[in-house]
Design a protein around this motif. Sequence first.
Motif, PDB file in Angstrom:
ATOM      1  N   GLU A 427     -25.195  -3.475   3.871  1.00  0.00           N
ATOM      2  CA  GLU A 427     -25.400  -3.054   2.482  1.00  0.00           C
ATOM      3  C   GLU A 427     -26.769  -2.394   2.321  1.00  0.00           C
ATOM      4  N   LEU A 428     -27.785  -2.956   2.987  1.00  0.00           N
ATOM      5  CA  LEU A 428     -29.124  -2.381   2.917  1.00  0.00           C
ATOM      6  C   LEU A 428     -29.116  -0.946   3.420  1.00  0.00           C
ATOM      7  N   ARG A 429     -28.561  -0.733   4.601  1.00  0.00           N
ATOM      8  CA  ARG A 429     -28.584   0.599   5.196  1.00  0.00           C
ATOM      9  C   ARG A 429     -27.595   1.548   4.528  1.00  0.00           C
ATOM     10  N   ASP A 430     -26.632   0.980   3.820  1.00  0.00           N
ATOM     11  CA  ASP A 430     -25.655   1.807   3.126  1.00  0.00           C
ATOM     12  C   ASP A 430     -26.279   2.550   1.953  1.00  0.00           C
ATOM     13  N   VAL A 431     -27.340   1.988   1.341  1.00  0.00           N
ATOM     14  CA  VAL A 431     -27.953   2.638   0.176  1.00  0.00           C
ATOM     15  C   VAL A 431     -29.033   3.629   0.591  1.00  0.00           C
ATOM     16  N   MET A 432     -29.243   3.812   1.903  1.00  0.00           N
ATOM     17  CA  MET A 432     -30.290   4.707   2.375  1.00  0.00           C
ATOM     18  C   MET A 432     -29.699   5.857   3.183  1.00  0.00           C
ATOM     19  N   GLY A 433     -30.298   7.017   3.022  1.00  0.00           N
ATOM     20  CA  GLY A 433     -29.908   8.186   3.793  1.00  0.00           C
ATOM     21  C   GLY A 433     -31.132   8.807   4.429  1.00  0.00           C
ATOM     22  N   MET A 434     -31.059   9.070   5.725  1.00  0.00           N
ATOM     23  CA  MET A 434     -32.219   9.544   6.487  1.00  0.00           C
ATOM     24  C   MET A 434     -31.982  10.973   6.964  1.00  0.00           C
ATOM     25  N   VAL A 435     -32.954  11.862   6.720  1.00  0.00           N
ATOM     26  CA  VAL A 435     -32.946  13.207   7.299  1.00  0.00           C
ATOM     27  C   VAL A 435     -34.189  13.318   8.171  1.00  0.00           C
TER      28      VAL A 435
END
Length: 596
Positions: A427-435
């Motif tokens: 859930e934590l990583r689901d709300v983050m997007g990395m470029v």
Amino acid sequence: MPHSSESKTPTSAYQSLFPIFTFIKPYRGTVALALFFLMFTAGVSLSLGQGVKMVIDSGFISGSVDQLTSTILILIAMISLLAFGTFFRFYLMSWLGERVSADIRTAVFNQIVRLHPSYFEENRSGELMSRLTTDTALLQSIIGSSFSMALRSFFMLLGGLAMLFITNLKLSMIVVICVPLVLIPMVIFGRRVRRLASSSQDAIADIGTYAGEIIQNIKVVQSYNHETLEQAAFGQEVEKAFDVAKKRIKQRSFLFAAVILLTFAAISVMLWVGGTDVIAGKMTGGELGAFIFYAIMVAMSMATVAEVYGELQRAAGSATRLLELLDIESAITSPINPLPLPHKNDDRKNGVAIGFHNLDFYYPSRPDVAALRNINVTIEHGQTVALVGPSGAGKTTMFEMLQRFYDPQKGNITLNDISLEQLSLSELRDVMGMVPQQPVLFSTNVMRNIGYGKPQASKDEIIDAAKRANAHEFIEQLPEGYESFLGEQGVRLSGGQKQRIAIARAILKDPDVLLLDEATSALDAQSEAYVQEALNKLMVNRTTIIIAHRLATVIHADKIVVMDKGQIVDTGTHQSLLISSPLYQRLCELQFEQAK
């Protein structure tokens, strides 16, 4: 990494293989059927000795063609049964070996992708690949072939010994005396084979690691004209592996030679004793023929067991390496009862607020040097925050901490006032997007690379994300459009095209928090314009954190955090920092002077 297999006692060879049988348990029915046919073929093989006795005594010696024909037909029927049983035995055991090997390979890969990132700082990818491929292939060979041969030979060894005693007691005693003599070299040389097998696997892993690194950086190698140098260095690695393998092969060869010498020497003695008994009329020619048949069967079974014993010793090293990997517990795990993270994707104002509180962090590979010290910063919903500072200031480390690739030694990070360690990792990583600055593309087509941001996305959603990332036009011009294969690490695309694919992936994921690691710093002016336009669209109504090397791209940020040597030295807007922060002033002067 230390290899514990080298320090264990010889008896642990089998102990290290026992846990592998947990992968066999789900296929108990197949195992039972395979064992049935294995015992069936062993029984038929043993009965052939009686067939040989019948052919000699009832066929040859009786002088009757009819009796000879009957005994030959019986022998053919036995051989047919043996072929029938062998087919099913071989098929079932081979199927089992392939199935279990696939399950082990899957379990190892599943374990690898869950391990904490610091594990990969301390362990080479080539060695992990060796465990995933070479070690599992060796276990497949053991389970699917060698183990079957060992069991069959063991049954035939016991059955052959029994039939020897039934056929002739005096000659059987010679066999009993010789069996311990055969076991001694198996124990001595088998122990050495196992130690060398583990070293051999490590040497092969070294070769894979070295070759993978050179191939991955082939342009650098060629630009420095180091082809000859690398060829020589790789040749040395190969020779090291060959030297270890040569020692292992030598020990196994001694093992086979000793077993064959002792067993067939015993058979020669039995032939002389048996021949004198036939001449003296104490036993028939058929009995001697049957006894020789069983003696050869026992000898061959002993040789097979000796050969498989060496294979088992080698497999024990592989099993130990695999089990070591499967037993590792990730240092970064989700809590047993994670707290829910309140956020709404459709309303960014109720999205995710971020807080770093008194945070200290040391990388496990560099425990004496603080990567971050006393970090305190709050990022409000919907804010754009830039992290600036010289290389090594700790900017990328903050991104890694925020995604919980590492846990701090002191302090904590919160999302909506909930500590990261209380949240589900997914859930934590689901709300983050990395470029990232260097986009990561997979060796597949455009569709799957963009779709990585949302695996269940439709084709229309992927195309829409590509359009918003200013990528649709160049994708359409590729030979097969969205189905075009991009090559390893997207080698068929330019830097700007790769970056737009990565942005399309982030757009498709639609994260609450956007992490940008200076996505335009390595691009030419035209590519930068395309990428910056795509980023501006992506940043709308999101909490955005930017690692900024080019300060011109972040002068309009809501907050700029100035970092140096793992510490926050100042925080403010562009205008306020020009007054309060000497470091920020110096960075601006250097960049804007160069831009004139």
